[in-house]
Design a protein around this motif. Structure first.
Motif, PDB file in Angstrom:
ATOM      1  N   GLN A  11      15.791  -5.007   7.861  1.00 17.59           N
ATOM      2  CA  GLN A  11      16.640  -4.546   8.715  1.00 17.59           C
ATOM      3  C   GLN A  11      15.507  -3.850   9.453  1.00 17.59           C
ATOM      4  OE1 GLN A  11      19.401  -6.988   9.234  1.00 17.59           O
ATOM      5  NE2 GLN A  11      18.186  -6.308  11.639  1.00 17.59           N
ATOM      6  N   LEU A  12      15.545  -2.911   9.515  1.00 16.88           N
ATOM      7  CA  LEU A  12      14.803  -1.535   9.917  1.00 16.88           C
ATOM      8  C   LEU A  12      13.101  -2.843  10.523  1.00 16.88           C
ATOM      9  CD1 LEU A  12      14.264   1.358  10.441  1.00 16.88           C
ATOM     10  CD2 LEU A  12      12.758   1.479   8.445  1.00 16.88           C
ATOM     11  N   ILE A  13      12.928  -3.373   9.218  1.00 25.57           N
ATOM     12  CA  ILE A  13      11.482  -4.099   9.998  1.00 25.57           C
ATOM     13  C   ILE A  13      11.794  -4.933  11.036  1.00 25.57           C
ATOM     14  CG2 ILE A  13       9.978  -5.581   9.085  1.00 25.57           C
ATOM     15  CD1 ILE A  13      10.283  -4.970   6.662  1.00 25.57           C
ATOM     16  N   ILE A  14      12.835  -5.870  10.956  1.00 29.12           N
ATOM     17  CA  ILE A  14      13.326  -6.425  12.341  1.00 29.12           C
ATOM     18  C   ILE A  14      13.543  -5.861  13.677  1.00 29.12           C
ATOM     19  CG2 ILE A  14      14.994  -8.440  13.033  1.00 29.12           C
ATOM     20  CD1 ILE A  14      15.255  -9.216   9.848  1.00 29.12           C
ATOM     21  N   ASP A  15      14.529  -4.692  13.350  1.00 27.24           N
ATOM     22  CA  ASP A  15      15.198  -4.205  14.698  1.00 27.24           C
ATOM     23  C   ASP A  15      13.778  -3.387  15.496  1.00 27.24           C
ATOM     24  OD1 ASP A  15      17.329  -5.149  14.232  1.00 27.24           O
ATOM     25  OD2 ASP A  15      18.061  -2.979  13.460  1.00 27.24           O
ATOM     26  N   SER A  16      12.770  -2.402  14.434  1.00 29.53           N
ATOM     27  CA  SER A  16      11.535  -1.463  15.074  1.00 29.53           C
ATOM     28  C   SER A  16      10.642  -2.389  15.593  1.00 29.53           C
ATOM     29  CB  SER A  16      11.366  -0.679  14.335  1.00 29.53           C
ATOM     30  OG  SER A  16      11.033  -1.015  12.802  1.00 29.53           O
ATOM     31  N   ALA A  51      10.112   5.090  13.267  1.00 28.97           N
ATOM     32  CA  ALA A  51      11.396   4.013  12.079  1.00 28.97           C
ATOM     33  C   ALA A  51      11.580   4.949  11.070  1.00 28.97           C
ATOM     34  CB  ALA A  51      11.691   2.668  12.211  1.00 28.97           C
ATOM     35  N   MET A  52      10.878   4.973   9.978  1.00 30.18           N
ATOM     36  CA  MET A  52      11.423   6.028   8.537  1.00 30.18           C
ATOM     37  C   MET A  52      11.685   7.172   8.993  1.00 30.18           C
ATOM     38  SD  MET A  52       8.866   3.181   6.562  1.00 30.18           S
ATOM     39  CE  MET A  52       9.300   4.428   5.257  1.00 30.18           C
ATOM     40  N   GLU A  53      10.844   7.449   9.628  1.00 31.99           N
ATOM     41  CA  GLU A  53      11.110   9.176  10.066  1.00 31.99           C
ATOM     42  C   GLU A  53      12.624   9.076  10.595  1.00 31.99           C
ATOM     43  OE1 GLU A  53       9.155  12.935  11.399  1.00 31.99           O
ATOM     44  OE2 GLU A  53       8.132  10.931  11.311  1.00 31.99           O
ATOM     45  N   VAL A  59       8.842  10.533   5.445  1.00 34.11           N
ATOM     46  CA  VAL A  59       7.476  11.089   6.133  1.00 34.11           C
ATOM     47  C   VAL A  59       6.133  10.229   5.429  1.00 34.11           C
ATOM     48  CG1 VAL A  59       5.558  12.913   7.143  1.00 34.11           C
ATOM     49  CG2 VAL A  59       8.025  12.984   7.330  1.00 34.11           C
ATOM     50  N   VAL A  60       5.348   9.486   6.474  1.00 34.56           N
ATOM     51  CA  VAL A  60       4.619   8.930   5.542  1.00 34.56           C
ATOM     52  C   VAL A  60       2.936   9.916   6.091  1.00 34.56           C
ATOM     53  CG1 VAL A  60       2.510   7.135   5.505  1.00 34.56           C
ATOM     54  CG2 VAL A  60       5.330   6.861   5.603  1.00 34.56           C
ATOM     55  N   PRO A  61       2.844  10.934   5.256  1.00 31.83           N
ATOM     56  CA  PRO A  61       1.826  11.739   5.835  1.00 31.83           C
ATOM     57  C   PRO A  61       0.222  11.371   6.026  1.00 31.83           C
ATOM     58  CG  PRO A  61       2.638  12.060   2.963  1.00 31.83           C
ATOM     59  CD  PRO A  61       2.651  10.610   3.803  1.00 31.83           C
ATOM     60  N   ASP A  62       0.197  10.217   6.058  1.00 33.21           N
ATOM     61  CA  ASP A  62      -1.692   9.657   5.402  1.00 33.21           C
ATOM     62  C   ASP A  62      -1.162   7.920   5.326  1.00 33.21           C
ATOM     63  OD1 ASP A  62      -2.096   9.046   3.309  1.00 33.21           O
ATOM     64  OD2 ASP A  62      -2.538  11.392   2.843  1.00 33.21           O
ATOM     65  N   ALA A  63      -3.368   7.430   5.814  1.00 35.79           N
ATOM     66  CA  ALA A  63      -3.294   5.884   5.571  1.00 35.79           C
ATOM     67  C   ALA A  63      -2.712   5.888   4.461  1.00 35.79           C
ATOM     68  CB  ALA A  63      -5.021   6.064   6.830  1.00 35.79           C
ATOM     69  N   ALA A  64      -3.773   6.361   3.428  1.00 39.71           N
ATOM     70  CA  ALA A  64      -3.594   6.431   1.995  1.00 39.71           C
ATOM     71  C   ALA A  64      -2.333   5.867   1.323  1.00 39.71           C
ATOM     72  CB  ALA A  64      -4.309   7.073   1.138  1.00 39.71           C
ATOM     73  N   THR A  65      -1.545   6.836   1.528  1.00 43.30           N
ATOM     74  CA  THR A  65       0.280   6.658   1.249  1.00 43.30           C
ATOM     75  C   THR A  65       0.499   5.388   2.281  1.00 43.30           C
ATOM     76  OG1 THR A  65      -0.082   8.602   0.891  1.00 43.30           O
ATOM     77  CG2 THR A  65       2.398   7.460   1.309  1.00 43.30           C
ATOM     78  N   ALA A  77      10.994   0.380   0.928  1.00 41.63           N
ATOM     79  CA  ALA A  77      12.248   0.731  -0.568  1.00 41.63           C
ATOM     80  C   ALA A  77      12.026   1.901  -1.595  1.00 41.63           C
ATOM     81  CB  ALA A  77      13.277  -0.494  -0.841  1.00 41.63           C
ATOM     82  N   GLU A  78      11.019   2.014  -2.460  1.00 39.88           N
ATOM     83  CA  GLU A  78      11.168   2.895  -3.520  1.00 39.88           C
ATOM     84  C   GLU A  78      10.516   3.706  -2.862  1.00 39.88           C
ATOM     85  OE1 GLU A  78       8.570   0.024  -5.787  1.00 39.88           O
ATOM     86  OE2 GLU A  78       9.925  -0.874  -6.911  1.00 39.88           O
ATOM     87  N   TYR A  79       9.230   3.656  -1.952  1.00 41.49           N
ATOM     88  CA  TYR A  79       8.916   5.159  -1.220  1.00 41.49           C
ATOM     89  C   TYR A  79      10.332   5.708  -0.524  1.00 41.49           C
ATOM     90  CZ  TYR A  79       6.033   8.788   1.502  1.00 41.49           C
ATOM     91  OH  TYR A  79       5.642   9.457   1.638  1.00 41.49           O
ATOM     92  N   ILE A  80      10.409   5.447   0.123  1.00 45.76           N
ATOM     93  CA  ILE A  80      12.055   6.121   0.925  1.00 45.76           C
ATOM     94  C   ILE A  80      13.266   6.429  -0.262  1.00 45.76           C
ATOM     95  CG2 ILE A  80      14.839   5.376   1.978  1.00 45.76           C
ATOM     96  CD1 ILE A  80      12.656   3.025   3.772  1.00 45.76           C
ATOM     97  N   ALA A  81      13.557   6.312  -1.250  1.00 44.16           N
ATOM     98  CA  ALA A  81      14.153   6.293  -2.403  1.00 44.16           C
ATOM     99  C   ALA A  81      13.772   7.671  -3.294  1.00 44.16           C
ATOM    100  CB  ALA A  81      14.426   4.999  -3.505  1.00 44.16           C
ATOM    101  N   GLU A  82      12.723   7.693  -2.965  1.00 42.59           N
ATOM    102  CA  GLU A  82      11.957   9.082  -4.152  1.00 42.59           C
ATOM    103  C   GLU A  82      11.529   9.621  -2.860  1.00 42.59           C
ATOM    104  OE1 GLU A  82       8.016   7.269  -5.041  1.00 42.59           O
ATOM    105  OE2 GLU A  82       8.608   6.138  -6.551  1.00 42.59           O
ATOM    106  N   ASN A  83      11.619   9.708  -1.873  1.00 41.54           N
ATOM    107  CA  ASN A  83      10.780  10.694  -1.018  1.00 41.54           C
ATOM    108  C   ASN A  83      12.344  11.019   0.316  1.00 41.54           C
ATOM    109  OD1 ASN A  83       8.473  11.422  -1.141  1.00 41.54           O
ATOM    110  ND2 ASN A  83       7.866   9.390  -0.825  1.00 41.54           N
ATOM    111  N   ARG A  84      13.620  10.716   0.072  1.00 37.93           N
ATOM    112  CA  ARG A  84      14.681  10.734   1.625  1.00 37.93           C
ATOM    113  C   ARG A  84      15.443  12.281   1.389  1.00 37.93           C
ATOM    114  NH1 ARG A  84      19.155   6.379   2.394  1.00 37.93           N
ATOM    115  NH2 ARG A  84      18.659   5.365   0.519  1.00 37.93           N
ATOM    116  N   THR A  85      15.177  12.688   2.425  1.00 40.76           N
ATOM    117  CA  THR A  85      15.318  14.317   2.679  1.00 40.76           C
ATOM    118  C   THR A  85      17.237  13.686   2.763  1.00 40.76           C
ATOM    119  OG1 THR A  85      15.078  13.534   4.751  1.00 40.76           O
ATOM    120  CG2 THR A  85      13.641  15.132   3.304  1.00 40.76           C
TER     121      THR A  85
END
Length: 85
Positions: A11-16, A51-53, A59-65, A77-85
């Motif tokens: 939904q974030l992809i569609i909305d943003s 949108a993710m931030e 935060v997606v800190p760099d292009a490689a990430t 979703a996995e990245y968000i689950a691991e790094n959500r504040t």
């Protein structure tokens, strides 16, 4: 839990990105977001980073990430689950 987060990411992809006429169910969970998948580009990636931030505090800190994170809706979703504040 990850399934609900995947739905939120779709939904974030569609909305943003303001993709009209598409529902979350039409986005392949493990399909590529760039190139042959949804056909997203670097501008779309920047919009998704913002949108993710905003929505998840991630935060997606760099292009490689970013390359790893934006592989698919599941990888986002996995990245968000691991790094959500």
């Amino acid at each position: 839990m990850i399934d609900a987060l995947i739905d939120q990411v779709k939904q974030l992809i569609i909305d943003s990105l303001r993709i009209e006429g598409m529902s979350p169910e039409e986005i392949d969970t493990d399909g590529p977001l760039f190139g042959e998948g949804l056909g997203l580009d670097s501008i779309d990636a920047l919009q998704l980073v913002v949108a993710m931030e905003k929505d998840f505090g991630v935060v997606v800190p760099d292009a490689a990430t970013g390359t790893r994170v934006f592989r698919s809706a599941r990888s986002m979703a996995e990245y968000i689950a691991e790094n959500r504040t």
